[in-house]
Write a protein that holds these residues in place. Structure first.
Motif, PDB file in Angstrom:
ATOM      1  N   ASN A   1       0.851  -1.186   0.000  1.00  0.00           N
ATOM      2  CA  ASN A   1       0.000   0.000   0.000  1.00  0.00           C
ATOM      3  C   ASN A   1       0.893   1.244   0.000  1.00  0.00           C
ATOM      4  N   LEU A   2       0.802   2.063  -1.059  1.00  0.00           N
ATOM      5  CA  LEU A   2       1.719   3.197  -1.201  1.00  0.00           C
ATOM      6  C   LEU A   2       1.494   4.243  -0.113  1.00  0.00           C
ATOM      7  N   LYS A   3       0.229   4.598   0.107  1.00  0.00           N
ATOM      8  CA  LYS A   3      -0.057   5.569   1.170  1.00  0.00           C
ATOM      9  C   LYS A   3       0.432   5.022   2.501  1.00  0.00           C
ATOM     10  N   GLY A   4       0.188   3.721   2.688  1.00  0.00           N
ATOM     11  CA  GLY A   4       0.591   3.086   3.935  1.00  0.00           C
ATOM     12  C   GLY A   4       2.082   3.216   4.177  1.00  0.00           C
ATOM     13  N   ALA A   5       2.884   3.081   3.103  1.00  0.00           N
ATOM     14  CA  ALA A   5       4.331   3.178   3.269  1.00  0.00           C
ATOM     15  C   ALA A   5       4.714   4.560   3.775  1.00  0.00           C
ATOM     16  N   VAL A   6       4.068   5.609   3.231  1.00  0.00           N
ATOM     17  CA  VAL A   6       4.387   6.970   3.648  1.00  0.00           C
ATOM     18  C   VAL A   6       3.969   7.187   5.099  1.00  0.00           C
ATOM     19  N   VAL A   7       2.733   6.789   5.402  1.00  0.00           N
ATOM     20  CA  VAL A   7       2.250   6.941   6.784  1.00  0.00           C
ATOM     21  C   VAL A   7       3.139   6.139   7.732  1.00  0.00           C
ATOM     22  N   GLY A   8       3.433   4.879   7.343  1.00  0.00           N
ATOM     23  CA  GLY A   8       4.283   4.042   8.186  1.00  0.00           C
ATOM     24  C   GLY A   8       5.649   4.662   8.399  1.00  0.00           C
ATOM     25  N   GLY A   9       6.219   5.245   7.343  1.00  0.00           N
ATOM     26  CA  GLY A   9       7.530   5.887   7.480  1.00  0.00           C
ATOM     27  C   GLY A   9       7.490   6.998   8.506  1.00  0.00           C
ATOM     28  N   LEU A  10       6.473   7.846   8.406  1.00  0.00           N
ATOM     29  CA  LEU A  10       6.363   8.956   9.357  1.00  0.00           C
ATOM     30  C   LEU A  10       6.142   8.433  10.769  1.00  0.00           C
ATOM     31  N   VAL A  11       5.254   7.420  10.893  1.00  0.00           N
ATOM     32  CA  VAL A  11       4.954   6.886  12.226  1.00  0.00           C
ATOM     33  C   VAL A  11       6.217   6.293  12.848  1.00  0.00           C
ATOM     34  N   ILE A  12       6.931   5.474  12.049  1.00  0.00           N
ATOM     35  CA  ILE A  12       8.156   4.861  12.576  1.00  0.00           C
ATOM     36  C   ILE A  12       9.172   5.944  12.939  1.00  0.00           C
ATOM     37  N   GLY A  13       9.293   6.964  12.086  1.00  0.00           N
ATOM     38  CA  GLY A  13      10.229   8.051  12.387  1.00  0.00           C
ATOM     39  C   GLY A  13       9.892   8.709  13.712  1.00  0.00           C
ATOM     40  N   ILE A  14       8.605   8.974  13.929  1.00  0.00           N
ATOM     41  CA  ILE A  14       8.191   9.647  15.169  1.00  0.00           C
ATOM     42  C   ILE A  14       8.423   8.737  16.372  1.00  0.00           C
ATOM     43  N   ILE A  15       8.041   7.466  16.242  1.00  0.00           N
ATOM     44  CA  ILE A  15       8.249   6.531  17.359  1.00  0.00           C
ATOM     45  C   ILE A  15       9.728   6.439  17.693  1.00  0.00           C
ATOM     46  N   GLN A  16      10.534   6.299  16.633  1.00  0.00           N
ATOM     47  CA  GLN A  16      11.961   6.108  16.853  1.00  0.00           C
ATOM     48  C   GLN A  16      12.574   7.332  17.531  1.00  0.00           C
ATOM     49  N   ALA A  17      12.227   8.528  17.047  1.00  0.00           N
ATOM     50  CA  ALA A  17      12.813   9.737  17.630  1.00  0.00           C
ATOM     51  C   ALA A  17      12.374   9.894  19.078  1.00  0.00           C
ATOM     52  N   ASN A  18      11.135   9.565  19.369  1.00  0.00           N
ATOM     53  CA  ASN A  18      10.667   9.671  20.752  1.00  0.00           C
ATOM     54  C   ASN A  18      11.336   8.635  21.647  1.00  0.00           C
ATOM     55  N   SER A  19      11.499   7.423  21.136  1.00  0.00           N
ATOM     56  CA  SER A  19      12.138   6.407  21.978  1.00  0.00           C
ATOM     57  C   SER A  19      13.604   6.769  22.203  1.00  0.00           C
ATOM     58  N   ASP A  20      14.251   7.354  21.180  1.00  0.00           N
ATOM     59  CA  ASP A  20      15.635   7.812  21.369  1.00  0.00           C
ATOM     60  C   ASP A  20      15.698   8.851  22.476  1.00  0.00           C
ATOM     61  N   ALA A  21      14.715   9.759  22.473  1.00  0.00           N
ATOM     62  CA  ALA A  21      14.738  10.849  23.443  1.00  0.00           C
ATOM     63  C   ALA A  21      14.421  10.354  24.846  1.00  0.00           C
ATOM     64  N   VAL A  22      13.551   9.347  24.949  1.00  0.00           N
ATOM     65  CA  VAL A  22      13.090   8.946  26.278  1.00  0.00           C
ATOM     66  C   VAL A  22      13.965   7.851  26.877  1.00  0.00           C
ATOM     67  N   ILE A  23      14.181   6.748  26.137  1.00  0.00           N
ATOM     68  CA  ILE A  23      14.923   5.646  26.754  1.00  0.00           C
ATOM     69  C   ILE A  23      16.315   5.480  26.162  1.00  0.00           C
ATOM     70  N   GLY A  24      16.694   6.307  25.229  1.00  0.00           N
ATOM     71  CA  GLY A  24      18.071   6.271  24.765  1.00  0.00           C
ATOM     72  C   GLY A  24      18.239   5.554  23.441  1.00  0.00           C
ATOM     73  N   GLU A  25      19.277   6.002  22.706  1.00  0.00           N
ATOM     74  CA  GLU A  25      19.483   5.508  21.353  1.00  0.00           C
ATOM     75  C   GLU A  25      19.889   4.034  21.326  1.00  0.00           C
ATOM     76  N   GLN A  26      20.478   3.550  22.442  1.00  0.00           N
ATOM     77  CA  GLN A  26      20.947   2.153  22.412  1.00  0.00           C
ATOM     78  C   GLN A  26      19.788   1.164  22.320  1.00  0.00           C
ATOM     79  N   TRP A  27      18.580   1.627  22.652  1.00  0.00           N
ATOM     80  CA  TRP A  27      17.424   0.731  22.551  1.00  0.00           C
ATOM     81  C   TRP A  27      16.708   0.877  21.217  1.00  0.00           C
ATOM     82  N   GLN A  28      17.254   1.719  20.304  1.00  0.00           N
ATOM     83  CA  GLN A  28      16.543   2.027  19.063  1.00  0.00           C
ATOM     84  C   GLN A  28      16.151   0.771  18.289  1.00  0.00           C
ATOM     85  N   SER A  29      17.153  -0.103  18.027  1.00  0.00           N
ATOM     86  CA  SER A  29      16.826  -1.245  17.178  1.00  0.00           C
ATOM     87  C   SER A  29      15.878  -2.189  17.909  1.00  0.00           C
ATOM     88  N   THR A  30      16.024  -2.304  19.225  1.00  0.00           N
ATOM     89  CA  THR A  30      15.098  -3.171  19.970  1.00  0.00           C
ATOM     90  C   THR A  30      13.670  -2.657  19.828  1.00  0.00           C
TER      91      THR A  30
END
Lengths: 389, 344
Positions: free
Chosen positions: B290-319
């Motif tokens: 789903n093309l729209k889904g890929a864009v939405v998913g990209g943004l969602v993952i980006g936001i989740i990842q940046a927030n998790s980096d900020a809150v629990i640290g970058e070392q947990w990013q891949s987990t």
């Protein structure tokens, strides 16, 4: 490709007529002779003790045989096998080092060790490998559980994710892994009744080689017996057609979980051994490349075929650890600046690609697997790894 | 679920509500998590979310390549992340040769970046088509496992090509003066790099959307994705359509590579593997195919990842990212926007 097939056919037919017991004895004889002949024959090639590679290769062989249960027998593509390698290694690290410094537990280890190193947990080697196998078997089933609903490439991706999560998890919890320094030193092998100085590796390698060889034989025996058991036939049935297998009364959940469990158990068994042999447990050693390396051994040898996997593991390990470094000395003498060991993953990638296109069943394919793979091209629906239900 | 299975009299509205809840549970969880984080520390969450949108734009472009290919031949193109990495290398080489110091006039900067986009996209598109020809087309009718394994092999080959090209991290000339803050809202400062990432991504997405939904070739792609055999009967050249899909995916990967190089100002040979997997997670999250889904998913993952980096640290990013991947694949394999029934 047809010409190649025609060329190989008489050779493979002739080889096929030799009774299999002869092959087994020849392989076993070679394995026993190996530590006595390897250094005189190949010592100058690597400049070091080649037997060290021999012992490591046996460790990887155990893992390849374990992965063969999951990928070869049960047809579940696992891209995260390194997780079980890591878990098994860490069990050895926890139970045979000073990692838990406050604990003072010694069980079945040499008296001298207990006397000079009262800290940490030090358990006998044999106990640990069994515990490691049981522990990873449990985790194999736990990690396998969420994948039961998935098939094909989704399954592969989830296992890959687990293979990434598990080592990072250990890395971020220094109480378990000692962070990036890793757990080191790890106790050497100690067998009651044998002088502990015999396991003074990497200086004396022959005793530990035979320990590894015995472990490989255990894995091999269990592997073959499992394959021929009711459970093994269920694995093959599930691999060939899940729906038909279920209709015939095969319990899919139980069958798949046992496959994950046994596959993981051998990974842990081997991981525990490699931890003590390398004298360190370091998260840096558990990356996706390891998963692919072990998977390559299974694929190149011939998925589902025990002999093929043995050959694949030995050949691949040898290429990776002795031939590629050797190529380096050739390329540097020709003034070509290519560091072959650093691009070993790329070279294996090329092998995988060529293998899949030219000979998808492996060099020594399992007979049944070969039928599946060749018929897959003719029959309209390919039962293996079909995503849609 | 109980209520949905055993509808009591007059409970149709309740069961409809439960159905809606089940369909949108991921969205609700995401919004709830963001709300909790914002309640704890508004500034940090806003900042991380803004970073997440910029990195999410890059993930979205890469995720499109995965989703296009999966949609049409149901193959996880493992090599795609590494194609993206090589795209960032090509762009870097071009930028280094044109402007080693990164100091140029505005007009020349725009021209250089455009040239980078063109050259990198052309290179990755060509590469992607070649990969399809060499590694996937011979296995079109083989069992699913075979092309997946060649894809992994291809990924390793490309990664090592990158390694031979540049062994370590390579600095990229800072053409767009990426850290320059354009404006600030509260504690959130929007830099040139953020604006650049979004400003390049949006037109590319619009163009792709037009191409897939409005042109004859896009129609052929959609038809082949739906049913390759029927498409062939209708006179569509399936092989060429698949090659075209890889070409489109390659263009996206090259664009993402240029943005990544200028946004990050360093590139590495192993950036393709990690970013590729994160982008793949995004594609799955949005509903693969789903093309729209890929864009939405990209943004969602980006936001989740940046927030998790900020809150629990970058070392947990891949987990965190892979944990999400597993959860989505197991519990909602059709993703945020995908149609149910593709898997399981």
């Amino acid at each position: 490709m047809e010409a190649a097939r025609a060329f190989f056919k008489p050779i493979s037919d002739a080889l096929g007529r030799v009774p299999s017991i002869v092959w087994k004895l020849v392989l076993l004889g070679l394995a026993v002779l190996f530590p006595f002949v390897v250094n005189p024959l190949f010592g100058d090639l690597t400049g070091g003790d080649v037997l060290q590679h021999g012992v490591e290769a046996l460790g990887y062989l155990m893992m390849a045989l374990g992965l063969n249960i999951v990928v070869g027998f049960a047809g579940l593509l696992d891209l995260g096998y390194v997780a079980f390698f890591a878990i098994g290694s860490f069990v050895m690290g926890w139970l045979a080092s000073d990692q838990f410094y406050g604990a003072h537990i010694h069980f079945g280890v040499a008296d001298a060790l207990a006397k000079f190193d009262p800290h940490g947990i030090h358990i006998n080697f044999i106990v640990i490998v069994i515990v490691a196998a049981a522990f990873t078997m449990f985790w194999g089933a736990v990690l396998g559980f969420p994948t039961l609903r998935l098939r094909g490439d989704y399954l592969a991706i989830v296992t890959l994710a687990f293979g990434e999560i598990v080592p990072r998890f250990f890395e971020n919890l220094p109480t378990l892994s000692n962070g990036q320094k890793g757990i080191t030193p790890v106790d050497h092998v100690y067998l009651p009744g044998i002088d502990p100085t015999a396991f003074n590796y990497p200086l004396t390698l022959k005793p530990v080689y035979f320990v590894a060889l015995v472990m490989v034989l255990v894995v091999l025996f269990v592997n073959v017996r499992l394959r021929d058991s009711r459970l093994g036939r269920a694995w093959i049935a599930v691999r060939e057609d899940e729906v038909a297998a279920a209709a015939m009364g095969v319990n899919l959940v139980r069958t798949k979980l046992w496959a994950y469990g046994f596959g993981a158990a051998f990974g842990g068994f081997a991981g525990a051994f490699l931890a003590t042999f390398r004298n360190t447990v370091n998260v840096a050693n558990f990356d996706f490349g390891q998963s692919v390396f072990i998977l390559c051994m299974v694929i190149i040898g011939g998925m589902g075929n025990v002999v093929g996997v043995i050959v694949g593991a030995i050949v691949l390990y040898t290429v990776n650890n002795t031939v590629l470094p050797h190529l380096n000395s050739i390329s540097s003498s020709l003034h070509v600046a290519i560091d072959f060991p650093s691009i070993s993953a790329g070279i294996f990638g090329f092998f995988m690609l060529a293998m899949m296109i030219l000979r998808p069943a492996g060099f020594i394919p399992s007979r049944r697997r070969k039928i599946e793979l060749t018929h897959g091209e003719l029959v309209e629906d390919t039962p293996l790894f079909e995503v849609r239900q | 679920m109980e209520a949905a299975a055993v509808p009591a009299a007059g409970s149709s509205r309740a069961s409809a509500a439960i159905g809606w809840l089940r369909a949108n549970i991921l969205w609700l969880l995401l919004v709830a998590a963001l709300a909790v984080l914002a309640a704890i520390n508004l500034g940090r969450t806003a900042e991380a979310t803004q970073t997440g949108i910029s990195t999410g734009a890059i993930y979205a472009l890469i995720a499109l390549g995965y989703t296009l290919v999966y949609g049409i031949i149901e193959l996880i193109n493992f090599a795609h992340g590494d194609v993206f990495m090589l795209g960032s290398f090509v762009a870097t080489s071009l930028f280094v040769s044109i402007a080693p110091s990164g100091k140029l006039g505005l007009g020349s900067i725009i021209l250089t970046v455009l040239a980078g986009l063109l050259v990198a996209s052309f290179a990755t598109a060509t590469l992607n088509v070649l990969i399809e020809r060499v590694a996937y087309r011979p296995l079109r009718n083989a069992p699913k496992l075979a092309p997946l394994i060649t894809a992994i092999g291809m990924s390793f080959i490309l990664q090592n090509v990158g390694l031979l090209w540049h062994t370590g991290a390579v600095g990229v000339p800072d053409l767009i003066n990426s850290q320059h803050v354009v404006f600030t809202i509260g504690t959130v400062s929007v830099a040139n790099s953020d604006i650049f990432a979004v400003a390049v991504t949006i037109p590319v997405l619009l163009a792709l959307s037009f191409f897939v939904s409005q042109t004859r070739y896009g129609k052929a792609m959609r038809a082949t994705a739906q049913d390759a055999d029927a498409a062939r009967l209708m006179g569509i050249n399936v092989d060429r359509t698949i090659a075209l899909t890889f070409l489109t995916g390659g263009l996206m990967a090259g664009t993402a590579g240029v943005i990544y190089a200028l946004y990050n100002t360093t590139v590495r040979f192993d950036s393709g593997f990690t970013n590729g997997l994160i982008a793949f997670t995004a594609a799955v999250m949005g509903g693969i195919g789903n093309l729209k889904g890929a864009v939405v998913g990209g943004l969602v993952i980006g936001i989740i990842q940046a927030n998790s980096d900020a809150v629990i640290g970058e070392q947990w990013q891949s987990t965190v990212v892979f944990g999400i991947l597993v959860l989505v694949m197991v519990f909602k394999p059709e993703g945020l926007l995908g149609e149910p029934g593709r898997e399981g």
